[in-house]
Design a protein around this motif. Structure first.
Motif, PDB file in Angstrom:
ATOM      1  N   LEU A   1       3.930   5.498  18.340  1.00  0.00           N
ATOM      2  CA  LEU A   1       3.164   4.408  18.954  1.00  0.00           C
ATOM      3  C   LEU A   1       3.498   4.307  20.446  1.00  0.00           C
ATOM      4  O   LEU A   1       2.623   4.066  21.275  1.00  0.00           O
ATOM      5  CB  LEU A   1       3.473   3.082  18.264  1.00  0.00           C
ATOM      6  CG  LEU A   1       2.850   2.833  16.894  1.00  0.00           C
ATOM      7  CD1 LEU A   1       3.312   1.497  16.351  1.00  0.00           C
ATOM      8  CD2 LEU A   1       1.338   2.861  16.943  1.00  0.00           C
TER       9      LEU A   1
ATOM     10  N   ALA B   1      -3.981   3.195  17.639  1.00  0.00           N
ATOM     11  CA  ALA B   1      -3.393   2.164  16.777  1.00  0.00           C
ATOM     12  C   ALA B   1      -2.553   1.202  17.608  1.00  0.00           C
ATOM     13  O   ALA B   1      -2.511   0.016  17.337  1.00  0.00           O
ATOM     14  CB  ALA B   1      -2.536   2.814  15.693  1.00  0.00           C
TER      15      ALA B   1
ATOM     16  N   GLY C   1      -2.291   1.003   8.404  1.00  0.00           N
ATOM     17  CA  GLY C   1      -2.211  -0.426   8.125  1.00  0.00           C
ATOM     18  C   GLY C   1      -2.609  -1.261   9.333  1.00  0.00           C
ATOM     19  O   GLY C   1      -3.233  -2.320   9.200  1.00  0.00           O
ATOM     20  N   ILE C   2      -2.256  -0.766  10.527  1.00  0.00           N
ATOM     21  CA  ILE C   2      -2.569  -1.499  11.761  1.00  0.00           C
ATOM     22  C   ILE C   2      -4.087  -1.520  11.967  1.00  0.00           C
ATOM     23  O   ILE C   2      -4.666  -2.542  12.344  1.00  0.00           O
ATOM     24  CB  ILE C   2      -1.852  -0.842  12.960  1.00  0.00           C
ATOM     25  CG1 ILE C   2      -0.351  -0.756  12.706  1.00  0.00           C
ATOM     26  CG2 ILE C   2      -2.145  -1.601  14.232  1.00  0.00           C
ATOM     27  CD1 ILE C   2       0.414   0.030  13.749  1.00  0.00           C
TER      28      ILE C   2
ATOM     29  N   GLY D   1       7.430   6.488  13.363  1.00  0.00           N
ATOM     30  CA  GLY D   1       6.277   5.648  13.685  1.00  0.00           C
ATOM     31  C   GLY D   1       6.349   4.972  15.039  1.00  0.00           C
ATOM     32  O   GLY D   1       5.431   5.095  15.847  1.00  0.00           O
ATOM     33  N   HIS D   2       7.473   4.316  15.328  1.00  0.00           N
ATOM     34  CA  HIS D   2       7.509   3.563  16.587  1.00  0.00           C
ATOM     35  C   HIS D   2       7.552   4.472  17.802  1.00  0.00           C
ATOM     36  O   HIS D   2       7.009   4.152  18.848  1.00  0.00           O
ATOM     37  CB  HIS D   2       8.652   2.540  16.591  1.00  0.00           C
ATOM     38  CG  HIS D   2      10.008   3.118  16.389  1.00  0.00           C
ATOM     39  ND1 HIS D   2      10.697   3.716  17.397  1.00  0.00           N
ATOM     40  CD2 HIS D   2      10.789   3.200  15.284  1.00  0.00           C
ATOM     41  CE1 HIS D   2      11.868   4.136  16.928  1.00  0.00           C
ATOM     42  NE2 HIS D   2      11.944   3.840  15.646  1.00  0.00           N
TER      43      HIS D   2
ATOM     44  N   HIS E   1       0.821  -1.216   0.000  1.00  0.00           N
ATOM     45  CA  HIS E   1       0.000   0.000   0.000  1.00  0.00           C
ATOM     46  C   HIS E   1       0.857   1.269   0.000  1.00  0.00           C
ATOM     47  O   HIS E   1       2.064   1.192   0.219  1.00  0.00           O
ATOM     48  CB  HIS E   1      -0.972  -0.034   1.176  1.00  0.00           C
ATOM     49  CG  HIS E   1      -0.332  -0.254   2.513  1.00  0.00           C
ATOM     50  ND1 HIS E   1       0.585   0.609   3.031  1.00  0.00           N
ATOM     51  CD2 HIS E   1      -0.468  -1.234   3.430  1.00  0.00           C
ATOM     52  CE1 HIS E   1       0.965   0.182   4.215  1.00  0.00           C
ATOM     53  NE2 HIS E   1       0.354  -0.945   4.477  1.00  0.00           N
ATOM     54  N   ILE E   2       0.200   2.407  -0.229  1.00  0.00           N
ATOM     55  CA  ILE E   2       0.972   3.654  -0.392  1.00  0.00           C
ATOM     56  C   ILE E   2       1.281   4.358   0.932  1.00  0.00           C
ATOM     57  O   ILE E   2       1.935   5.381   0.927  1.00  0.00           O
ATOM     58  CB  ILE E   2       0.243   4.676  -1.295  1.00  0.00           C
ATOM     59  CG1 ILE E   2      -1.055   5.137  -0.657  1.00  0.00           C
ATOM     60  CG2 ILE E   2       0.029   4.148  -2.674  1.00  0.00           C
ATOM     61  CD1 ILE E   2      -1.428   6.553  -1.043  1.00  0.00           C
ATOM     62  N   TRP E   3       0.736   3.842   2.042  1.00  0.00           N
ATOM     63  CA  TRP E   3       0.938   4.550   3.309  1.00  0.00           C
ATOM     64  C   TRP E   3       2.414   4.570   3.694  1.00  0.00           C
ATOM     65  O   TRP E   3       3.147   3.617   3.461  1.00  0.00           O
ATOM     66  CB  TRP E   3       0.085   3.899   4.406  1.00  0.00           C
ATOM     67  CG  TRP E   3      -1.381   4.013   4.142  1.00  0.00           C
ATOM     68  CD1 TRP E   3      -2.033   5.105   3.678  1.00  0.00           C
ATOM     69  CD2 TRP E   3      -2.381   2.988   4.288  1.00  0.00           C
ATOM     70  NE1 TRP E   3      -3.375   4.834   3.534  1.00  0.00           N
ATOM     71  CE2 TRP E   3      -3.612   3.552   3.906  1.00  0.00           C
ATOM     72  CE3 TRP E   3      -2.358   1.672   4.732  1.00  0.00           C
ATOM     73  CZ2 TRP E   3      -4.808   2.837   3.923  1.00  0.00           C
ATOM     74  CZ3 TRP E   3      -3.538   0.960   4.764  1.00  0.00           C
ATOM     75  CH2 TRP E   3      -4.758   1.538   4.365  1.00  0.00           C
ATOM     76  N   CYS E   4       2.844   5.684   4.312  1.00  0.00           N
ATOM     77  CA  CYS E   4       4.260   5.886   4.625  1.00  0.00           C
ATOM     78  C   CYS E   4       4.756   4.855   5.633  1.00  0.00           C
ATOM     79  O   CYS E   4       3.964   4.191   6.294  1.00  0.00           O
ATOM     80  CB  CYS E   4       4.472   7.269   5.225  1.00  0.00           C
ATOM     81  SG  CYS E   4       3.756   8.604   4.300  1.00  0.00           S
ATOM     82  N   ASP E   5       6.069   4.791   5.768  1.00  0.00           N
ATOM     83  CA  ASP E   5       6.613   3.919   6.799  1.00  0.00           C
ATOM     84  C   ASP E   5       6.256   4.474   8.179  1.00  0.00           C
ATOM     85  O   ASP E   5       6.373   5.661   8.428  1.00  0.00           O
ATOM     86  CB  ASP E   5       8.142   3.804   6.649  1.00  0.00           C
ATOM     87  CG  ASP E   5       8.830   5.138   6.662  1.00  0.00           C
ATOM     88  OD1 ASP E   5       9.767   5.299   7.425  1.00  0.00           O
ATOM     89  OD2 ASP E   5       8.388   6.046   5.913  1.00  0.00           O
ATOM     90  N   GLY E   6       5.751   3.596   9.045  1.00  0.00           N
ATOM     91  CA  GLY E   6       5.367   4.010  10.390  1.00  0.00           C
ATOM     92  C   GLY E   6       3.942   4.528  10.496  1.00  0.00           C
ATOM     93  O   GLY E   6       3.492   4.870  11.591  1.00  0.00           O
ATOM     94  N   CYS E   7       3.213   4.593   9.387  1.00  0.00           N
ATOM     95  CA  CYS E   7       1.823   5.063   9.422  1.00  0.00           C
ATOM     96  C   CYS E   7       0.958   4.011  10.112  1.00  0.00           C
ATOM     97  O   CYS E   7       1.132   2.817   9.894  1.00  0.00           O
ATOM     98  CB  CYS E   7       1.314   5.286   8.003  1.00  0.00           C
ATOM     99  SG  CYS E   7      -0.437   5.673   7.896  1.00  0.00           S
TER     100      CYS E   7
END
Lengths: 73, 271
Positions: free
Chosen positions: B219, B172, B23-24, B215-216, B14-20
């Motif tokens: 979170l 998330a 997807g979760i 991203g992390h 998918h096109i979502w960025c890394d850490g977005c």
């Protein structure tokens, strides 16, 4: 130590966000040059935190108990 | 469960960025659908415009990618013509409360039998990080480089006041909670809203270092600063600054749109 779960990674979809590396309670993963790599597969307890938190559908964890059930069924 | 059963593999990754976090949240939706054993052909997934609204492109249900903010109107049409279809709308914070703000409150007022899942990332991520109605006061965006002067919307409270049957908020990071709330929403009749706070490292985290840059870290911030609503009720407003209140805001049994509408149909036939 006895292996408790199978880890499958589809690295073609991985975007290297490092969430699996940071959130694994057993430190199974380590960051490689581009992608995470599995450094301690025997430490994995099959808790599925990395699978559930992976946003890119990369990691699939199959606990071996479940796998046996699937094979016998 | 195997997520690949529900995905259009040719559209992945998918096109979502890394850490977005989107997807979760999508995974939570798929897990819940799998748990309830719904047939893929009986689910309609509808979205408007935005990062979150890319979701229907990746899942193998009946999907509809509609105009900005109007996803709920299209969903209303689908639900009225096919009442047995499980209608799920995915929407972002800007799509649901800014551009589609009126559609949102009126769908809640009518109590249409629709499940709305809002991916709230506090920013317009797709268009370059402009501040959205849920960007907290004082936070930075590309259109508010010296801090956002506006007060943010509390989407869950808004839905509750507008008359929704079920309203819950999760993050998330708390995927188990998200699963639980989405399942409660899917099982319930009436307008059900699940707001999931999703990190946007590219447009929001990069400019607002308090929540973490990647991203992390974001979170982890959600993990450390989430407060369950039961505890939040006993806390003072100053203590709740920069905290994320999660939990079930309301879960009430009120007649949905179809109960009223069927009565009207009956009366019309009598005359």
């Amino acid at each position: 130590m006895e292996k408790k779960a199978d880890i499958a990674m589809n690295l073609e979809w991985c975007k290297s966000c490092e969430i699996c590396v940071k959130f694994c309670p057993q430190k199974v993963y380590e960051m490689g040059k581009f992608y995470p790599k599995i450094i301690a597969p025997e430490a994995c307890t099959g808790c599925k935190i990395c699978e559930n938190l992976c946003p890119d559908f990369v990691i699939t964890i199959t606990p071996l108990k479940e796998k046996k059930k699937l094979e016998t069924a | 469960m195997d997520y690949l059963n529900y995905l259009r593999k040719d559209k992945m990754p998918h096109i979502w960025c890394d850490g977005c976090g989107h997807g979760i949240v999508l995974k939570s939706i798929l897990r819940t659908v799998d748990k309830l054993g719904w047939d893929k052909n009986e689910i309609a997934l509808i979205s408007g415009i935005g990062c979150s609204s890319r979701t229907p492109g990746y899942v193998d249900f009946n999907t509809l990618h509609t105009t900005h903010g109007r996803a709920l109107s299209f969903a209303t049409g689908i639900k009225i013509s096919k009442p047995k279809m499980h209608t799920i709308v995915v929407s972002g914070d800007g799509d649901a409360t800014a551009i589609g703000g009126n559609h949102f409150i009126h769908a809640a007022r009518r109590n249409m039998d629709i499940n709305l899942i809002i991916f709230n990332n506090n920013i317009y991520g797709m268009t370059g990080g402009q501040c959205s109605p849920t960007t907290p006061t004082g936070k930075f965006a590309s259109t508010s480089q010296f801090g956002n002067p506006d007060s943010p919307f509390d989407i869950s409270r808004l839905a509750e006041a507008a008359g929704a049957s079920f309203v819950a908020r999760s993050t998330a990071y708390h995927f188990a909670k998200t699963d639980k709330y989405i399942e409660m929403a899917f099982r319930k009749k009436g307008f059900c809203v699940v707001e999931v706070l999703s990190p946007c490292p590219t447009a929001y985290g990069r400019r607002n270092k308090s929540t973490g840059k990647v991203g992390h870290e974001m979170l982890k911030d959600q993990k450390e600063n989430s407060v369950p609503i039961e505890r939040a009720r006993k806390m003072k407003p100053e203590e709740l600054k920069d905290k994320y209140i999660t939990g079930v805001f309301i879960d009430r049994d009120v007649p949905d749109y179809f109960e009223h509408y069927n009565e009207v149909k009956k009366r019309a036939k009598l005359k």
